[in-house]
Motif scaffolding. Structure first.
Motif, mmCIF file in Angstrom:
data_model
loop_
_atom_site.group_PDB
_atom_site.id
_atom_site.type_symbol
_atom_site.label_atom_id
_atom_site.label_comp_id
_atom_site.label_asym_id
_atom_site.label_seq_id
_atom_site.Cartn_x
_atom_site.Cartn_y
_atom_site.Cartn_z
ATOM 1 N N GLY A 161 -9.241 14.499 18.463
ATOM 2 C CA GLY A 161 -8.465 15.083 19.535
ATOM 3 C C GLY A 161 -7.937 16.471 19.271
ATOM 4 O O GLY A 161 -7.157 17.009 20.064
ATOM 5 N N LYS A 162 -8.343 17.073 18.153
ATOM 6 C CA LYS A 162 -7.853 18.410 17.812
ATOM 7 C C LYS A 162 -9.015 19.380 17.654
ATOM 8 O O LYS A 162 -10.166 18.975 17.476
ATOM 9 N N GLN A 163 -8.678 20.660 17.684
ATOM 10 C CA GLN A 163 -9.703 21.687 17.490
ATOM 11 C C GLN A 163 -10.059 21.793 16.010
ATOM 12 O O GLN A 163 -9.255 21.502 15.128
ATOM 13 N N ARG A 164 -11.266 22.257 15.784
ATOM 14 C CA ARG A 164 -11.712 22.497 14.416
ATOM 15 C C ARG A 164 -10.882 23.629 13.820
ATOM 16 O O ARG A 164 -10.589 24.616 14.501
ATOM 17 N N GLU A 165 -10.506 23.495 12.539
ATOM 18 C CA GLU A 165 -9.696 24.516 11.900
ATOM 19 C C GLU A 165 -10.243 24.843 10.520
ATOM 20 O O GLU A 165 -10.854 23.999 9.853
ATOM 21 N N SER A 166 -9.996 26.071 10.091
ATOM 22 C CA SER A 166 -10.396 26.500 8.766
ATOM 23 C C SER A 166 -9.441 25.923 7.735
ATOM 24 O O SER A 166 -8.230 25.938 7.925
ATOM 25 N N VAL A 167 -9.986 25.403 6.652
ATOM 26 C CA VAL A 167 -9.177 24.846 5.573
ATOM 27 C C VAL A 167 -9.114 25.814 4.398
ATOM 28 O O VAL A 167 -8.036 26.120 3.890
ATOM 29 N N ALA A 168 -10.255 26.290 3.973
ATOM 30 C CA ALA A 168 -10.300 27.188 2.819
ATOM 31 C C ALA A 168 -11.604 27.973 2.841
ATOM 32 O O ALA A 168 -12.620 27.478 3.318
ATOM 33 N N VAL A 169 -11.530 29.189 2.295
ATOM 34 C CA VAL A 169 -12.695 30.061 2.226
ATOM 35 C C VAL A 169 -12.801 30.627 0.817
ATOM 36 O O VAL A 169 -11.778 31.012 0.230
ATOM 37 N N ALA A 170 -14.013 30.685 0.288
ATOM 38 C CA ALA A 170 -14.252 31.293 -1.018
ATOM 39 C C ALA A 170 -15.267 32.414 -0.857
ATOM 40 O O ALA A 170 -16.426 32.160 -0.530
ATOM 41 N N ALA A 171 -14.825 33.636 -1.082
ATOM 42 C CA ALA A 171 -15.726 34.778 -1.006
ATOM 43 C C ALA A 171 -16.646 34.804 -2.215
ATOM 44 O O ALA A 171 -16.360 34.182 -3.248
ATOM 45 N N ASN A 172 -17.732 35.534 -2.114
ATOM 46 C CA ASN A 172 -18.706 35.599 -3.193
ATOM 47 C C ASN A 172 -18.079 36.180 -4.454
ATOM 48 O O ASN A 172 -18.426 35.781 -5.563
ATOM 49 N N GLY A 173 -17.136 37.085 -4.289
ATOM 50 C CA GLY A 173 -16.517 37.734 -5.440
ATOM 51 C C GLY A 173 -15.430 36.919 -6.103
ATOM 52 O O GLY A 173 -14.882 37.336 -7.125
#
Length: 121
Positions: free
Chosen positions: A42-54
């Motif tokens: 019932g909720k929108q998709r949300e970002s949890v964590a991001v890891a950049a290449n660097g």
């Protein structure tokens, strides 16, 4: 084609821990950012964590201090260590990667099918 496959989801009691893994495979020349999103019922998709290449990582406020994203560039894998889990963390967790399939090619986002995480109170 590029495939992402998540694993490690399951049922855990509140306060417990889980470790999610995701492997990107297929026609891959280079991987830029890798990330975890989630979608609760019932909720929108949300970002949890991001890891950049660097190596720089970014976490959502709701998981800061509890979740840790990491990656193994040699294996094209990304992990999400989840500690002190709460019932509100219950969701389908998706991993994603920004991938170039050939040298000089454009980066495109690919997503896995998701893995269910259920936290009981």
């Amino acid at each position: 084609q590029v495939q992402l496959v998540e694993s490690g989801g399951g049922l855990v009691q509140a306060g417990g821990s889980l470790r999610l893994s995701c492997k990107a495979s297929g026609s891959i020349f280079s991987v830029n950012a890798m990330a975890w999103h989630r979608q609760a019922p019932g909720k929108q998709r949300e970002s949890v964590a991001v890891a950049a290449n660097g190596g720089k990582t970014t976490d959502a406020d709701s998981v800061k201090g509890r979740f840790t994203i990491s990656r193994d560039n040699a294996k094209n894998m990304v992990y999400l260590e989840m500690n002190s889990l709460k019932p509100e963390d219950t969701a389908v967790y998706y991993c994603g990667a920004s991938v170039a399939q050939y040298n000089g090619g454009p980066f495109r986002d690919y997503w896995g099918q998701g893995t269910q995480v259920t936290v009981s109170s």
